[in-house]
Design an enzyme around this catalytic site. Structure first.
Site, PDB file in Angstrom:
ATOM      1  N   HIS A   1       3.161 -15.418   3.359  1.00 58.25           N
ATOM      2  CA  HIS A   1       3.092 -13.959   3.801  1.00 58.25           C
ATOM      3  C   HIS A   1       3.736 -13.950   5.295  1.00 58.25           C
ATOM      4  O   HIS A   1       3.881 -14.860   6.377  1.00 58.25           O
ATOM      5  CB  HIS A   1       1.534 -13.763   4.334  1.00 58.25           C
ATOM      6  CG  HIS A   1       1.074 -12.412   4.456  1.00 58.25           C
ATOM      7  ND1 HIS A   1       1.184 -11.873   5.335  1.00 58.25           N
ATOM      8  CD2 HIS A   1       0.606 -11.567   3.556  1.00 58.25           C
ATOM      9  CE1 HIS A   1       0.912 -10.566   5.521  1.00 58.25           C
ATOM     10  NE2 HIS A   1       0.309 -10.415   4.341  1.00 58.25           N
TER      11      HIS A   1
ATOM     12  N   GLU B   1       7.837  -8.686   0.168  1.00 57.42           N
ATOM     13  CA  GLU B   1       7.094  -7.790   1.203  1.00 57.42           C
ATOM     14  C   GLU B   1       8.298  -7.273   2.007  1.00 57.42           C
ATOM     15  O   GLU B   1       8.971  -7.983   2.526  1.00 57.42           O
ATOM     16  CB  GLU B   1       6.421  -8.631   2.199  1.00 57.42           C
ATOM     17  CG  GLU B   1       5.230  -9.404   1.941  1.00 57.42           C
ATOM     18  CD  GLU B   1       4.454 -10.277   2.962  1.00 57.42           C
ATOM     19  OE1 GLU B   1       3.426  -9.664   3.298  1.00 57.42           O
ATOM     20  OE2 GLU B   1       5.057 -11.294   3.175  1.00 57.42           O
TER      21      GLU B   1
END
Length: 277
Positions: free
Chosen positions: A114, A193
């Protein structure tokens, strides 16, 4: 197969302490989310869509215990350490979470790479004078391989920052090739992302851009499933559902104004909008 992932980050912090949790006491929080979502998720065919919820470590066992018989909810953790019990001792890694410990707690999946984890690792390396951009990806690769060795599936996040946009192919290519080296891709889903577009006041990535990136990721990985990690929300669910190359999404906050936070019923509504039922 569609994939709906939920990253609960630190949404357990009570509002009075500066957090966004207004739905349950911190002691009951993990189990409360499972209990308030699993029945609503049962209407979906488990052969067509999977639901994984990534919890902060303290809430994992509570969440696991709250699952009912036939629950469609899979419980995940938000990372594993780059070493594990066995080949590196019995797991005494103070402040870190070996994959063996997560496995023992009932974890079935892990979120790795992430953008917040990448920033943390890059910051630590920078303090040591390391500026090699591949170093973070090599560390993440160790985490992925150890999680997979314990039988966990992996949601691997990749994405480019604003200063990296012009060379997005180079950045994403390195994240994919280095991060997934010697990894069984049948255990992996990729979350894209667009870091440059995430956050207040930023322009969200549009359909053509997301489609372009998803096609590239599938090309590099040989067709590995790709979900949108920039945030599956009420206002983009139908757009994302219309992109053939996108296989699901990563949900975090469900409400971005007023009493900002994660609310189980709103999570179910986002899923309904995305899946169309």
């Amino acid at each position: 197969m569609k994939h709906i992932f939920l990253n609960l980050k630190r949404f357990d912090v009570p509002a009075e302490l500066g957090g966004v949790n207004r739905i349950a006491s911190i002691q009951a929080w993990g189990g409360c989310i499972v209990a308030r979502t699993q029945e609503g998720l049962k209407k979906y065919d488990p052969g067509e869509v999977e639901f994984v919820q990534y919890y902060p470590e303290a809430h994992i066992m509570n969440a696991v215990s709250a699952r009912c018989g036939g629950s469609p909810v899979r419980i995940g953790c938000q990372g594993v350490y780059r070493m594990d019990a066995g080949s590196h001792g019995f797991g005494a890694f103070t402040a870190n979470r070996p994959a063996a410990a997560m496995d023992a707690m009932g974890v079935e999946s892990v979120l790795i790479g992430h953008c917040e984890e990448r920033n943390d690792k890059a910051g630590i390396l920078a303090e040591a004078g390391v500026k090699d951009s591949a170093a973070v990806n090599r560390i993440l690769n160790q985490e992925i391989r150890l999680a997979a060795a314990r039988g966990m599936s992996v949601l691997y996040c990749v994405g480019e920052k604003s200063e990296e946009q012009e060379r997005w192919r180079e950045v994403l290519g390195e994240q994919l090739r280095v991060g997934l080296q010697d990894v069984d891709l049948s255990k992996v889903v990729i979350a894209y992302e667009p870091v440059w577009s995430i956050g207040p006041g930023k322009t969200p990535a549009d359909k053509p851009y997301i489609t372009k990136i998803a096609k590239y990721i599938k090309e590099v990985t040989g067709g590995t499933d790709v979900v949108y990690g920039g945030g599956l929300k009420t206002d983009n669910a139908e757009m994302l559902a219309s992109i053939e190359e996108i296989d699901g999404g990563l949900i975090a906050l469900t409400r971005f104004s007023g009493e900002i936070g994660f609310y189980p019923e709103e999570y179910l509504e986002i899923i309904r909008k995305y899946l169309g039922k």
